[in-house]
Enzyme design. Structure first.
Site, mmCIF file in Angstrom:
data_model
loop_
_atom_site.group_PDB
_atom_site.id
_atom_site.type_symbol
_atom_site.label_atom_id
_atom_site.label_comp_id
_atom_site.label_asym_id
_atom_site.label_seq_id
_atom_site.Cartn_x
_atom_site.Cartn_y
_atom_site.Cartn_z
ATOM 1 N N CYS A 78 2.181 22.644 3.526
ATOM 2 C CA CYS A 78 1.540 21.528 2.829
ATOM 3 C C CYS A 78 1.753 20.230 3.594
ATOM 4 O O CYS A 78 2.828 19.622 3.515
ATOM 5 C CB CYS A 78 2.082 21.403 1.406
ATOM 6 S SG CYS A 78 1.356 20.040 0.465
ATOM 7 N N CYS A 98 2.381 17.185 1.375
ATOM 8 C CA CYS A 98 3.735 17.128 0.821
ATOM 9 C C CYS A 98 4.754 16.667 1.861
ATOM 10 O O CYS A 98 5.647 15.876 1.562
ATOM 11 C CB CYS A 98 4.164 18.497 0.306
ATOM 12 S SG CYS A 98 2.992 19.288 -0.823
ATOM 13 N N ASP A 99 4.631 17.173 3.088
ATOM 14 C CA ASP A 99 5.714 17.028 4.056
ATOM 15 C C ASP A 99 5.370 16.226 5.311
ATOM 16 O O ASP A 99 6.246 16.015 6.157
ATOM 17 C CB ASP A 99 6.197 18.422 4.482
ATOM 18 C CG ASP A 99 6.707 19.233 3.300
ATOM 19 O OD1 ASP A 99 7.294 18.638 2.384
ATOM 20 O OD2 ASP A 99 6.506 20.465 3.293
#
Length: 316
Positions: free
Chosen positions: A132, A135-136
């Site tokens: 992701c 997300c990261d």
């Protein structure tokens, strides 16, 4: 007999459990083989509201679980093997636990990222391997990263990561990409994106619990090499966890549960779907939690409208 059974314990299922428990619906939450969902295999979560310094993914999920338990939600560990949605009450079959019935169901079984299946991949999830970028990506500011994949998702992830990374290497096992032309063109015009086509990933290389490279082989020459990198983003798609439904609910061509626009209602009254099992666009913890709230409120209204009996009195 239950008023409501919740399948899954990611942000969607746990939020639904909190709301339904507070409404005195006494939900039973059935945990699968990964209680807490994908956040349990992430490290620091910085984009969930209310945590200015961030919070570890497993800790966030544990806090949600405790909050649901505080209001009376009951949890059961088990793997759902079958459901019967042909009549109410619905029947849920849980491995080693047997059959149980409920007047309503909230399905929040999520979606699993498709992985490469190479050595070092799962061991280094959260240590440089991610599925992701949204997300990261922030954690790789000024670093070199690799995106593995050749579809629209890979192009989108690669473009997004150029906001943070100094360089993005796109690795694909074929000479031709599967992505749409517009997505390919957008990526090819991005000067930060470099290309390694017709190479197959063999192994994630790591030292001191951090990713340092990706071992690949050239499909034409058979030559192996290690591409140095600080992070590897696997972007070969997601698979919704809907096999156990066996076609009883309407799904799209990818297997995601269809819901009525603006709701979490499925094509079967009394069955609600929330989180990534019905959302292949956003796939964020906060949007999953929001849809879990929606599912709980809609489920509560459904049960009240159906005149569901007071189970606590009937069982006393």
């Amino acid at each position: 007999m239950r008023k409501v059974i919740i399948l899954g314990t990611g942000p969607a299922g746990l939020t639904a459990a909190i709301y339904l428990a507070r409404a005195n619906m006494q939900p039973l939450v059935i945990e699968g083989n990964q209680p807490g969902g994908q956040l349990t295999i992430t490290t620091e979560v910085e984009n969930f509201p209310g945590f200015p310094d961030g919070i570890m993914g497993p800790e966030l999920m544990e806090n949600m679980r405790k909050q649901a338990e505080r209001f009376g939600a009951e949890f059961m560990r088990g793997w759902v093997t079958d459901v019967d949605l042909s009549k109410r009450p619905f029947t849920v079959s849980v491995e080693e636990q047997g059959d149980m019935q409920a007047e309503s169901l909230v399905i929040s079984t999520g979606a699993s990222a498709k992985l490469l299946g190479i050595p070092g991949e799962t061991e280094n999830m959260g240590r440089g391997v991610s599925a992701c970028a949204t997300c990261d990506g922030f954690f790789f500011r000024g670093k070199k990263v690799i995106v593995v994949g050749g579809g629209d998702s890979a192009m989108e992830e690669a473009n997004f990561l150029t906001r943070f990374a100094s360089e993005v290497q796109l690795v694909h096992r074929r000479n031709e990409l599967r992505a749409s032309k517009i997505m390919q063109d957008r990526a090819q015009k991005n000067e930060k994106i470099h290309w390694s086509l017709n190479v197959a990933p063999l192994e994630v290389v790591a030292e001191n619990n951090r990713v340092t490279g990706l071992k690949v082989t050239n499909n034409e020459t058979g030559k192996e090499e290690i591409i140095p990198t600080d992070g590897i983003f696997v972007a070969i798609g997601h698979k919704p966890n809907t096999e156990f439904l066996k076609g009883q609910l309407d799904t799209d061509e990818l297997g995601y549960i269809k819901v009525k626009p603006g709701t979490t209602e499925t094509n079967i009254p009394g069955v609600f779907a929330c989180g990534d099992v019905q959302d292949h666009i956003y796939r964020q913890a906060v949007t999953a939690a929001g849809s879990g709230c929606m599912a709980a409120l809609e489920c509560e209204r459904f049960l009240e409208g159906q005149g569901a009996m007071d189970w606590s009195k009937s069982l006393s």
